[in-house]
Design a protein around this motif. Structure first.
Motif, PDB file in Angstrom:
ATOM      1  N   HIS A   1       0.798  -1.045   0.060  1.00  0.00           N
ATOM      2  CA  HIS A   1       0.338   0.125  -0.095  1.00  0.00           C
ATOM      3  C   HIS A   1       0.862   1.000   0.006  1.00  0.00           C
ATOM      4  CE1 HIS A   1      -4.170   1.802   0.613  1.00  0.00           C
ATOM      5  NE2 HIS A   1      -3.337   2.389   1.236  1.00  0.00           N
ATOM      6  N   TYR A   2       2.150   1.504   0.610  1.00  0.00           N
ATOM      7  CA  TYR A   2       2.759   1.833   0.565  1.00  0.00           C
ATOM      8  C   TYR A   2       4.130   2.621   0.227  1.00  0.00           C
ATOM      9  CZ  TYR A   2       0.311   3.546   4.783  1.00  0.00           C
ATOM     10  OH  TYR A   2      -1.238   4.294   5.880  1.00  0.00           O
ATOM     11  N   GLY A   3       4.519   1.227  -0.545  1.00  0.00           N
ATOM     12  CA  GLY A   3       5.759   1.349  -1.485  1.00  0.00           C
ATOM     13  C   GLY A   3       6.989   1.103  -0.292  1.00  0.00           C
ATOM     14  N   ALA A   4       6.818   0.652   0.976  1.00  0.00           N
ATOM     15  CA  ALA A   4       7.380   0.455   1.547  1.00  0.00           C
ATOM     16  C   ALA A   4       7.716  -0.754   2.295  1.00  0.00           C
ATOM     17  CB  ALA A   4       7.355   1.283   2.814  1.00  0.00           C
ATOM     18  N   ARG A   5       9.347  -0.427   2.909  1.00  0.00           N
ATOM     19  CA  ARG A   5       9.927  -1.865   3.379  1.00  0.00           C
ATOM     20  C   ARG A   5       9.119  -1.794   4.902  1.00  0.00           C
ATOM     21  NH1 ARG A   5      15.791   0.125   4.252  1.00  0.00           N
ATOM     22  NH2 ARG A   5      14.717   1.736   4.597  1.00  0.00           N
ATOM     23  N   GLY A   6       9.278  -3.264   5.707  1.00  0.00           N
ATOM     24  CA  GLY A   6       8.972  -3.530   7.038  1.00  0.00           C
ATOM     25  C   GLY A   6       7.107  -4.073   6.444  1.00  0.00           C
ATOM     26  N   TRP A   7       6.518  -4.146   7.702  1.00  0.00           N
ATOM     27  CA  TRP A   7       5.836  -4.114   7.448  1.00  0.00           C
ATOM     28  C   TRP A   7       4.757  -2.837   9.002  1.00  0.00           C
ATOM     29  CZ3 TRP A   7       3.377  -6.086  12.745  1.00  0.00           C
ATOM     30  CH2 TRP A   7       3.730  -5.635  13.990  1.00  0.00           C
ATOM     31  N   VAL A   8       2.772  -2.869   8.635  1.00  0.00           N
ATOM     32  CA  VAL A   8       2.141  -1.998   9.193  1.00  0.00           C
ATOM     33  C   VAL A   8       1.171  -2.819   9.977  1.00  0.00           C
ATOM     34  CG1 VAL A   8       1.229  -1.829   6.991  1.00  0.00           C
ATOM     35  CG2 VAL A   8       1.524   0.465   8.484  1.00  0.00           C
ATOM     36  N   LEU A   9       0.538  -2.211  11.265  1.00  0.00           N
ATOM     37  CA  LEU A   9      -0.764  -2.411  11.732  1.00  0.00           C
ATOM     38  C   LEU A   9      -1.586  -0.814  11.327  1.00  0.00           C
ATOM     39  CD1 LEU A   9      -0.160  -4.854  14.603  1.00  0.00           C
ATOM     40  CD2 LEU A   9      -0.728  -5.320  11.963  1.00  0.00           C
ATOM     41  N   HIS A  10      -2.789  -0.696  10.753  1.00  0.00           N
ATOM     42  CA  HIS A  10      -3.636   0.288  11.042  1.00  0.00           C
ATOM     43  C   HIS A  10      -4.236  -0.498  11.875  1.00  0.00           C
ATOM     44  CE1 HIS A  10      -1.754   0.439   6.569  1.00  0.00           C
ATOM     45  NE2 HIS A  10      -1.544   1.459   7.440  1.00  0.00           N
ATOM     46  N   HIS A  11      -5.436   0.898  12.484  1.00  0.00           N
ATOM     47  CA  HIS A  11      -6.768   1.099  13.606  1.00  0.00           C
ATOM     48  C   HIS A  11      -6.919  -0.104  14.009  1.00  0.00           C
ATOM     49  CE1 HIS A  11     -10.064   2.452  15.557  1.00  0.00           C
ATOM     50  NE2 HIS A  11      -9.816   2.357  15.993  1.00  0.00           N
ATOM     51  N   ASN A  12      -7.373  -0.634  12.579  1.00  0.00           N
ATOM     52  CA  ASN A  12      -8.339  -1.661  12.746  1.00  0.00           C
ATOM     53  C   ASN A  12      -7.994  -3.315  11.831  1.00  0.00           C
ATOM     54  OD1 ASN A  12     -11.537  -2.616  12.928  1.00  0.00           O
ATOM     55  ND2 ASN A  12     -12.223  -2.358  11.528  1.00  0.00           N
ATOM     56  N   THR A  13      -6.747  -3.829  11.593  1.00  0.00           N
ATOM     57  CA  THR A  13      -6.469  -4.812  11.384  1.00  0.00           C
ATOM     58  C   THR A  13      -7.130  -5.778  12.451  1.00  0.00           C
ATOM     59  OG1 THR A  13      -4.675  -3.298  10.851  1.00  0.00           O
ATOM     60  CG2 THR A  13      -4.523  -6.329  10.839  1.00  0.00           C
ATOM     61  N   ASP A  14      -7.796  -7.115  11.567  1.00  0.00           N
ATOM     62  CA  ASP A  14      -7.953  -7.701  13.110  1.00  0.00           C
ATOM     63  C   ASP A  14      -7.946  -9.071  11.840  1.00  0.00           C
ATOM     64  OD1 ASP A  14      -9.931  -7.256  10.655  1.00  0.00           O
ATOM     65  OD2 ASP A  14     -11.686  -6.637  11.527  1.00  0.00           O
TER      66      ASP A  14
ATOM     67  N   PHE B   1       9.905   0.428   8.227  1.00  0.00           N
ATOM     68  CA  PHE B   1       8.257   0.420   6.933  1.00  0.00           C
ATOM     69  C   PHE B   1       8.677   2.362   8.053  1.00  0.00           C
ATOM     70  CE2 PHE B   1       3.729   2.306   7.762  1.00  0.00           C
ATOM     71  CZ  PHE B   1       3.809   2.094   6.593  1.00  0.00           C
ATOM     72  N   LEU B   2       8.449   2.628   9.019  1.00  0.00           N
ATOM     73  CA  LEU B   2       8.632   4.315   9.551  1.00  0.00           C
ATOM     74  C   LEU B   2       9.302   5.009   8.772  1.00  0.00           C
ATOM     75  CD1 LEU B   2       7.328   4.634  13.401  1.00  0.00           C
ATOM     76  CD2 LEU B   2       6.514   4.550  11.692  1.00  0.00           C
ATOM     77  N   MET B   3      11.068   4.391   8.785  1.00  0.00           N
ATOM     78  CA  MET B   3      12.233   5.606   7.530  1.00  0.00           C
ATOM     79  C   MET B   3      11.536   5.534   6.834  1.00  0.00           C
ATOM     80  SD  MET B   3      15.263   3.095   9.413  1.00  0.00           S
ATOM     81  CE  MET B   3      16.364   4.190   8.947  1.00  0.00           C
ATOM     82  N   ASP B   4      11.101   3.993   6.195  1.00  0.00           N
ATOM     83  CA  ASP B   4      10.430   4.893   4.450  1.00  0.00           C
ATOM     84  C   ASP B   4       9.472   5.490   4.181  1.00  0.00           C
ATOM     85  OD1 ASP B   4      12.289   3.095   3.777  1.00  0.00           O
ATOM     86  OD2 ASP B   4      11.143   1.258   2.783  1.00  0.00           O
ATOM     87  N   ILE B   5       8.680   5.723   5.511  1.00  0.00           N
ATOM     88  CA  ILE B   5       7.324   6.493   5.081  1.00  0.00           C
ATOM     89  C   ILE B   5       7.207   8.020   5.963  1.00  0.00           C
ATOM     90  CG2 ILE B   5       5.946   4.705   4.654  1.00  0.00           C
ATOM     91  CD1 ILE B   5       4.964   5.427   7.559  1.00  0.00           C
ATOM     92  N   LEU B   6       8.275   8.673   6.339  1.00  0.00           N
ATOM     93  CA  LEU B   6       8.663   9.784   7.348  1.00  0.00           C
ATOM     94  C   LEU B   6       9.210  10.195   5.553  1.00  0.00           C
ATOM     95  CD1 LEU B   6      10.560   8.781   9.951  1.00  0.00           C
ATOM     96  CD2 LEU B   6       8.258   9.776  10.443  1.00  0.00           C
ATOM     97  N   VAL B   7       8.352  12.184   5.377  1.00  0.00           N
ATOM     98  CA  VAL B   7       8.763  12.605   4.481  1.00  0.00           C
ATOM     99  C   VAL B   7       9.723  14.093   5.709  1.00  0.00           C
ATOM    100  CG1 VAL B   7       7.442  11.541   3.025  1.00  0.00           C
ATOM    101  CG2 VAL B   7       6.638  13.504   4.718  1.00  0.00           C
ATOM    102  N   PRO B   8       9.910  15.212   4.866  1.00  0.00           N
ATOM    103  CA  PRO B   8      10.384  16.545   5.808  1.00  0.00           C
ATOM    104  C   PRO B   8       9.072  16.893   5.764  1.00  0.00           C
ATOM    105  CG  PRO B   8      11.874  15.769   3.667  1.00  0.00           C
ATOM    106  CD  PRO B   8      10.999  14.955   3.112  1.00  0.00           C
ATOM    107  N   HIS B   9       8.756  17.511   6.605  1.00  0.00           N
ATOM    108  CA  HIS B   9       7.723  19.060   7.152  1.00  0.00           C
ATOM    109  C   HIS B   9       8.345  20.481   5.983  1.00  0.00           C
ATOM    110  CE1 HIS B   9       5.071  22.393   8.402  1.00  0.00           C
ATOM    111  NE2 HIS B   9       4.668  21.229   8.950  1.00  0.00           N
TER     112      HIS B   9
END
Length: 357
Positions: free
Chosen positions: A2-15, A68-76
């Motif tokens: 979904h993000y085009g990123a490495r690693g893994w992610v959980l959203h609010h409603n993963t079930d 994952f976080l390192m891949d999706i973080l962007v500069p403000h």
């Protein structure tokens, strides 16, 4: 994917229905730090038990969440800080200067605090395992560029990067207190200015809420070393947020209130954290940091502290009489009672008794 990123992610409603993409409303569905938060529990398991084999097994899970976080973080675009975007402060919303309400923003405080927590834990885990030196340095660099906590015009810790907080907002979530509890980024002595801003924010939100939220506030006030306030909210939890069968009264039932309530009681008596140097763990254990006046005389036995310690404490008239510390691992230990500090080294399976001052 979904993000085009490495690693893994959980959203609010993963079930259990295997829906892993962001769903539902924007003020909570698109929230990319669930995996990072879950990894905190893996690290705690090692902090309390010291099992290097366990840490070696779960470290790749923690690392992948960090990647994952390192891949999706962007500069403000204005501040230059690294932020999550878009994201949300779960289930809450703000009114922007143009009068519109929204839940989506860049770099909400909870995300920044969770990222800080995960990166810190990954650095310590890799150091304890003696591996990934280059990755540790990369994590430290990214962590240093995360958006820092912001204090708003009311003196409150801001929930968002912009000063959008409303002092009349009594929303049950206090997500931007993550760095206080369950995180360790903010402490009364280490970050006193932030601690005061957290007090202001918690005053704005009020003491009473739904069950799990009330339990969360018990823990936060205990971390702020205000035992009487924590005790008051504990009584609110027991009198208004618990069914006759002792289940947490968040319809129909959420276990958070039960677990959180017992956690808050323990936090009144013992708080602990660890620090690492050259891969060696040192425990910092605070005794009776938030003892309420209602518990003026008493004792507690068998509480666990990070670093592999068991703690018994006796007190009378609001003051410690004695504490017995048992070591499971033989780590160094820094004991604190008020302003008194004792540095001790207890051999594995040994015991130290601290009487008097």
């Amino acid at each position: 994917i979904h993000y085009g990123a490495r690693g893994w992610v959980l959203h609010h409603n993963t079930d259990i229905w295997l829906a892993t993409q962001p769903i539902n409303a924007g003020n909570h569905g698109l929230w990319p730090t669930g995996a990072a938060w879950m990894c905190q529990h893996l690290w705690w398991h090692y902090e309390f038990g010291g099992d290097l084999d366990f840490l070696r097994c779960v470290y790749p899970i923690m690392k992948e969440a960090a990647l994952f976080l390192m891949d999706i973080l962007v500069p403000h675009p204005e501040k230059g800080w690294l932020v999550t975007c878009p994201s949300a402060s779960p289930e809450n919303s703000f009114k922007s200067p143009d009068g519109e309400r929204s839940g989506l923003s860049a770099g909400p405080a909870m995300d920044m605090q969770i990222a800080h927590d995960l990166f810190t834990n990954c650095i310590a885990a890799a150091e304890a395992l003696g591996e990934d030196e280059d990755f540790r340095a990369e994590l430290a660099d990214v962590r240093s560029r995360l958006a820092p906590p912001q204090i708003g015009r009311y003196g409150q810790l801001q929930e968002w990067l912009e000063d959008w907080d409303d002092p009349e907002d009594t929303h049950r979530h206090i997500s931007h207190a993550f760095g206080l509890h369950p995180g360790r980024q903010f402490t009364v002595r280490g970050t006193p200015t932030i601690a005061e801003a957290l007090r202001v924010m918690l005053d704005h939100r009020g003491d009473r809420s739904t069950g799990w939220s009330t339990a969360w506030k018990v823990n936060c006030w205990a971390r702020l070393e205000d035992g009487d306030r924590a005790h008051k909210i504990l009584l609110d939890l027991l009198s208004t947020c618990i069914y006759p069968n002792m289940f947490d009264a968040h319809p129909p039932f959420q276990i958070d209130g039960n677990f959180g309530g017992t956690s808050g009681i323990a936090e009144m008596f013992v708080q602990s954290r660890t620090r690492f140097s050259r891969g060696q763990m040192t425990a910092e254990i605070e005794l009776l940091p938030a003892l309420p006046k209602a518990f003026a005389t008493g004792s507690v036995t068998g509480l666990r502290a990070k670093g592999g310690f068991d703690v018994d404490i006796e007190w009378a008239d609001g003051k410690r009489v004695a504490a017995t510390i048992r070591s499971r691992l033989g780590n160094a230990c820094r004991l604190r009672y008020g302003d008194v500090i004792r540095e001790v080294r207890i051999e594995k399976d040994g015991t130290f008794r601290w009487d008097g001052r």
